[in-house]
Structure formats: C-alpha cells, structure tokens
Design an enzyme around this catalytic site. Structure first.
Site, PDB file in Angstrom:
ATOM      1  N   GLY A 230      83.706   2.440  58.511  1.00 25.85           N
ATOM      2  CA  GLY A 230      83.531   1.488  59.605  1.00 25.85           C
ATOM      3  C   GLY A 230      82.360   0.596  59.265  1.00 25.85           C
TER       4      GLY A 230
ATOM      5  N   ARG B 291     101.145  14.256  43.477  1.00 26.84           N
ATOM      6  CA  ARG B 291     102.216  13.359  43.015  1.00 26.84           C
ATOM      7  C   ARG B 291     103.420  13.298  43.960  1.00 26.84           C
ATOM      8  NH1 ARG B 291     101.678  16.420  37.604  1.00 26.84           N
ATOM      9  NH2 ARG B 291     101.242  17.894  39.262  1.00 26.84           N
TER      10      ARG B 291
ATOM     11  N   GLY C  10      76.518   7.729  53.717  1.00 21.55           N
ATOM     12  CA  GLY C  10      77.268   6.668  54.375  1.00 21.55           C
ATOM     13  C   GLY C  10      76.466   6.062  55.510  1.00 21.55           C
TER      14      GLY C  10
ATOM     15  N   LEU D  88      64.743  -0.940  58.237  1.00 19.65           N
ATOM     16  CA  LEU D  88      63.291  -0.689  58.223  1.00 19.65           C
ATOM     17  C   LEU D  88      62.728  -0.785  59.640  1.00 19.65           C
ATOM     18  CD1 LEU D  88      60.797  -0.272  56.328  1.00 19.65           C
ATOM     19  CD2 LEU D  88      60.442  -2.737  56.529  1.00 19.65           C
ATOM     20  N   ASP D  89      63.255  -1.743  60.422  1.00 20.58           N
ATOM     21  CA  ASP D  89      62.762  -1.986  61.781  1.00 20.58           C
ATOM     22  C   ASP D  89      62.889  -0.771  62.693  1.00 20.58           C
ATOM     23  OD1 ASP D  89      65.573  -2.766  61.254  1.00 20.58           O
ATOM     24  OD2 ASP D  89      65.650  -2.856  63.436  1.00 20.58           O
TER      25      ASP D  89
ATOM     26  N   PRO E 143      77.777  10.870  67.618  1.00 23.02           N
ATOM     27  CA  PRO E 143      76.351  10.672  67.348  1.00 23.02           C
ATOM     28  C   PRO E 143      76.053  11.117  65.922  1.00 23.02           C
ATOM     29  CG  PRO E 143      76.696  12.256  69.151  1.00 23.02           C
ATOM     30  CD  PRO E 143      78.048  11.872  68.641  1.00 23.02           C
TER      31      PRO E 143
ATOM     32  N   LYS F  95      76.096  -1.010  54.709  1.00 14.72           N
ATOM     33  CA  LYS F  95      76.719  -1.717  53.569  1.00 14.72           C
ATOM     34  C   LYS F  95      77.458  -2.972  54.009  1.00 14.72           C
ATOM     35  CE  LYS F  95      78.928   2.023  52.420  1.00 14.72           C
ATOM     36  NZ  LYS F  95      78.272   2.992  53.297  1.00 14.72           N
TER      37      LYS F  95
HETATM   38  P1  IMP Z   1      87.065  12.151  55.959  1.00 10.77           P
HETATM   39  O1  IMP Z   1      86.647  11.080  55.024  1.00 10.77           O
HETATM   40  O2  IMP Z   1      87.609  11.635  57.259  1.00 10.77           O
HETATM   41  O3  IMP Z   1      87.959  13.164  55.319  1.00 10.77           O
HETATM   42  O4  IMP Z   1      85.739  12.961  56.401  1.00 10.77           O
HETATM   43  C1  IMP Z   1      85.002  13.749  55.451  1.00 10.77           C
HETATM   44  C2  IMP Z   1      83.504  13.649  55.708  1.00 10.77           C
HETATM   45  O5  IMP Z   1      83.070  12.331  55.398  1.00 10.77           O
HETATM   46  C3  IMP Z   1      83.101  13.893  57.160  1.00 10.77           C
HETATM   47  O6  IMP Z   1      81.823  14.510  57.167  1.00 10.77           O
HETATM   48  C4  IMP Z   1      82.987  12.486  57.729  1.00 10.77           C
HETATM   49  O7  IMP Z   1      82.106  12.437  58.842  1.00 10.77           O
HETATM   50  C5  IMP Z   1      82.420  11.763  56.535  1.00 10.77           C
HETATM   51  N1  IMP Z   1      82.725  10.334  56.533  1.00 10.77           N
HETATM   52  C6  IMP Z   1      83.887   9.734  56.246  1.00 10.77           C
HETATM   53  N2  IMP Z   1      83.785   8.404  56.324  1.00 10.77           N
HETATM   54  C7  IMP Z   1      82.517   8.140  56.654  1.00 10.77           C
HETATM   55  C8  IMP Z   1      81.773   6.928  56.857  1.00 10.77           C
HETATM   56  O8  IMP Z   1      82.282   5.804  56.725  1.00 10.77           O
HETATM   57  N3  IMP Z   1      80.465   7.084  57.182  1.00 10.77           N
HETATM   58  C9  IMP Z   1      79.873   8.303  57.282  1.00 10.77           C
HETATM   59  N4  IMP Z   1      80.516   9.443  57.096  1.00 10.77           N
HETATM   60  C10 IMP Z   1      81.827   9.366  56.789  1.00 10.77           C
END
Ligand code: IMP
Length: 423
Positions: free
Chosen positions: A40, A143, A12, A331-332, A303, A16
């Site tokens: 986010g 369900r 993640g 890349l920067d 962080p 994106k």
């Molecule tokens: P959850 O999706 O809140 O249940 O979190 C599960 C795992 O996915 C944790 O390690 C979160 O930090 C990670 N995670 C969830 N959403 C994101 C995202 O948008 N970016 C990066 N990590 C994410």
C-alpha cells in the site's frame, strides 16, 4: 547505467511510494518487480491523497510508463478496480503495462490465505494481509499457477480457472469450510480479464527496449528487506524477493544495467504482522510514534508495531541490498521527543553482538543495546535544506548513516511532495 532500484530497508512502510513519486521527476519508466496488492503505497499530492496497491507510483507524472513486472502476483479484479479509480480521478492509465508472465491471484488464493491464518496455532500465524499472496506464489513455484498472458485468451483462462478452482474447492471441503461459487467467481474474473487484456504485454521487451534507448528506469520495491522470502525473518516474511536482486528476476533486467540502489529507511522502525522485532516499544513512546507517524496499515488498517531505529538490522539490510544512497523518511515524527535511542548491538544469551541474526527464534531472544541521543524538540516539517536542520537532528542522521555504512542523499520531513530535500 540507466536503471535505479528503490527498496525498503526495514519491514516495509518506509515511505517508498512518496520517494518514488519524488524521484520520478527525472524518470521515464517505473517498474514494480515483486509482491502484489499486499503493498500500500501512499502518495499525497496537493490536497489529494492516493493509496496504490499494484499500480506503480510513476502514475502521477504524465508520460511515465508504468510497468507491473513478471515478478508480481496480480489479483485481476483488484487491479481493475484500482485502475478504474485512478482513471475516475483523471489520471492517464494508458501508460500501464501488465506483464504476460505475472501470476494471477484468484479468490481461492485469498480463501486459502485466510484459512491458513485462522486455522493454524497462534505461534504459526504470519499475520498476512490475506490477499492470497503466499498461496499464489506457492502455485507459481508448484507450476500450477495461471499467468497474465491468459487474460488475453478468455476460453483458455476459463478452463484453467475452473480446473484450479475445483481443486481448491476439494481442499476447502476437506477443511470443512465454505466452497467457492465457481460460476459467480468466473464472471468476476471474466469482466476483469476483458478490462485488463489490452494492457497485457511482454514487459521484459518493453523494459529492455527502454534500457537500450537510454531511458531512465526506476524499479519500485514493495515491502522491505526483513520481509524478503530468503533474507528476511523467515517464516515471518512475505513470499517474494523484496531485496534489490529481486529487480533483476522480477523485471527481467540483467544485473549489469543496475546503477544506483536507493534504500528507504524510516528514522525509527515499524512492523506489521507477526515475527521478531527487537526494538519494539510497548510503552507510551511506542504509542506516540504510532500516532505521530500515522502508523496504521495502508492496506489493512492494522496498527503498526513501533520501535527505535535498529542499526544492527539496518546495516545488514544495506549490505544485502548494496544500498548506494539512503533516503531517510519521517524524521519529523521524532520532533517532539526529548531523547532518541538507536540500537547499536544486541545482547543474545548474555553475549553482545553487532551482527544481525537471521534465525527468527534467536532474534526473538535478542535484547537491544541502546545508545541515547538528545532530541531536537522543534518542528522539522518546514526544513528544506541540511543546514537548516536542528543540530541534534543532523547528529542523529549522521550517526544513523555511520552505523549502516551508507550515505544519506534524501531526507523526508512529512507526507507532501515538497517536504523532501536532497543532502
Ligand atoms: P503477505 O505478504 O500478505 O503474505 O504477508 C506476510 C507478512 O508481510 C505479514 O507480516 C504482513 O503484515 C507483511 N506485509 C506484507 N505486505 C506488507 C507491506 O506492504 N508493508 C508492511 N508489511 C507487509
């Protein structure tokens, strides 16, 4: 084929949101297909900076339909607030459609998420965003979830909500934690339901009608490959299918309509939350990447853990997603470094392997084996074509592409729309 899918190939936070904003130049409809407001997506346009959590990143280009698909878990209060903020900043939110088949997240899911994270032993913590994602998907699979369609039927929604909230309160009582004030919560939910009801649709119909009409559709993935509930570093994952196949089930699109799969890949690696991360750096270089890349969570502000590019994990990711075009971002951030490492194999229990291991406890033992490349030590932020990149940057990108067996089509050298070019 008119449907493109864009996914994150790492953990993640690959950038994106910005890529989707750039690609929507030629798109008629953007569809989110999984996850919730754990995501986010940051987009910077001119002097304005936006962070989207549920609304698809097509919202910044007028006239693009923005669909929140059936595969999502949607916190109605959070979605209402996000839409109100966007409307307040002058954006047209009438283009948003919310799937009647999406699942709803309520306060009790968030409480449960927090309880699980705070009451479990340290090594069992996932490091979730505490947005109730896991418990809401668990209710869906069990369900007993409540779907988006109920937002249009307040008496039915109230009945279901009160029943579920009471059942959760029983669990909270047993766990010795504060119970929910169901009456107060209902008022918040009711207000959100009234606001969102006009946006609720059978989005599977809208999406498939758009396909039939030859419209160009982009499915927007959230999170990334290694957070996929099936293919990721389980159990340190999110609760949805973040990989390209998720677009079919999460948006109601048949596989035969899918054409290009965009894989977004950061030029290094980051991860938020717990779980194995073989190329993680605990030294000054890791800190430099965090600062230069602004690697702090867009949702939680945490962080991010930072490390070198992991070609072992990324090759597997490109394979599972069937990536046809790569977009390399940030890349920067590597501009200042005198040398850059790429992990090409792992050493596990004394044996070297180029194959990704999907078992979290084995991956936790993996030692990265690096190839070292010279850095370029100059700014790429103003570069707008491949030939203008420093030679060492081109070599680095070519090596990345070779190792993951995919073609680079887009490069991003900064957060702004214009800091992007095609290869
Ligand atoms: P959850 O999706 O809140 O249940 O979190 C599960 C795992 O996915 C944790 O390690 C979160 O930090 C990670 N995670 C969830 N959403 C994101 C995202 O948008 N970016 C990066 N990590 C994410």
């Amino acid at each position: 084929m008119s449907v493109e899918v864009l996914v994150g190939t790492q953990w993640g936070d690959e950038g994106k949101g910005k890529l989707i904003d750039v690609l929507t130049r030629d798109i008629d409809m953007v569809v989110r297909f999984q996850g919730g407001n754990n995501a986010g997506h940051t987009v910077e346009i001119g002097k304005e900076k936006y962070v989207l959590h549920l609304v698809p990143s097509g919202i910044f280009r007028p006239g693009i339909a923005c669909v929140i698909g059936n595969g999502l878990v949607v916190d109605p209060v959070s979605l209402m607030e996000e839409m109100q903020e966007l409307a307040g900043r002058g954006l047209d939110i009438s283009v948003i459609e919310l799937s009647s088949k999406s699942q709803l997240i309520f306060q009790y899911h968030k409480e449960m998420d927090t309880i699980r994270e705070t009451q479990c032993p340290g090594d069992k913590k996932i490091g979730t965003t505490k947005r109730g994602i896991g418990p809401a998907y668990a209710d869906k699979a069990g369900r007993i979830g409540i779907r988006g369609s109920e937002l249009t039927n307040p008496p039915g929604l109230e009945k279901l909500f009160r029943e579920q909230a009471a059942a959760y309160n029983k669990l909270f009582r047993e766990a010795g934690v504060r119970e929910l004030n169901i009456d107060a919560e209902w008022l918040r939910v009711k207000a959100a339901a009234e606001y969102l009801a006009p946006f609720v649709k059978d989005t599977v119909l809208s999406v498939n009608r758009a396909i039939k009409a030859g419209k160009r559709i982009l499915c927007e993935g959230a999170q990334g490959m290694w957070l996929d509930i099936d293919h990721g570093t389980y159990p340190y994952v999110t609760s949805s299918n973040t990989t390209a196949g998720g677009a079919c089930t999460g948006a109601g699109i048949a596989p035969r309509h899918i054409g290009t799969v965009w894989g977004v890949m950061k030029a290094y690696t980051t991860r938020v939350g717990e779980g194995p991360f073989p190329t993680e750096l605990f030294d000054q270089t890791g800190e430099e990447l965090r600062q230069a890349g602004g690697e702090f969570g867009a949702t939680t502000g945490r962080p991010r853990r930072c490390g070198w590019f992991d070609a072992v994990a990324s090759a597997y990711s490109c394979m599972v997603n069937g990536v046809s075009k790569l977009a390399v971002t940030k890349l920067d951030v590597l501009d200042e470094l005198s040398e850059i490492k790429i992990c090409t194999t792992y050493e596990i229990d004394g044996k070297t392997t180029a194959d990704m291991t999907v078992s979290a406890h084995v991956l936790a033992k993996a030692k990265p084996v690096y190839e070292t490349m010279p850095g370029w030590e100059c700014s790429t932020a103003e570069v707008r074509k491949w030939d203008d990149l420093p030679e060492n940057a081109r070599k680095y990108l070519k090596r990345m592409a070779e190792l993951v067996d995919s073609e680079i089509a887009i490069i991003s050298v900064g957060p702004k729309r214009e800091q992007t070019f095609s290869v």
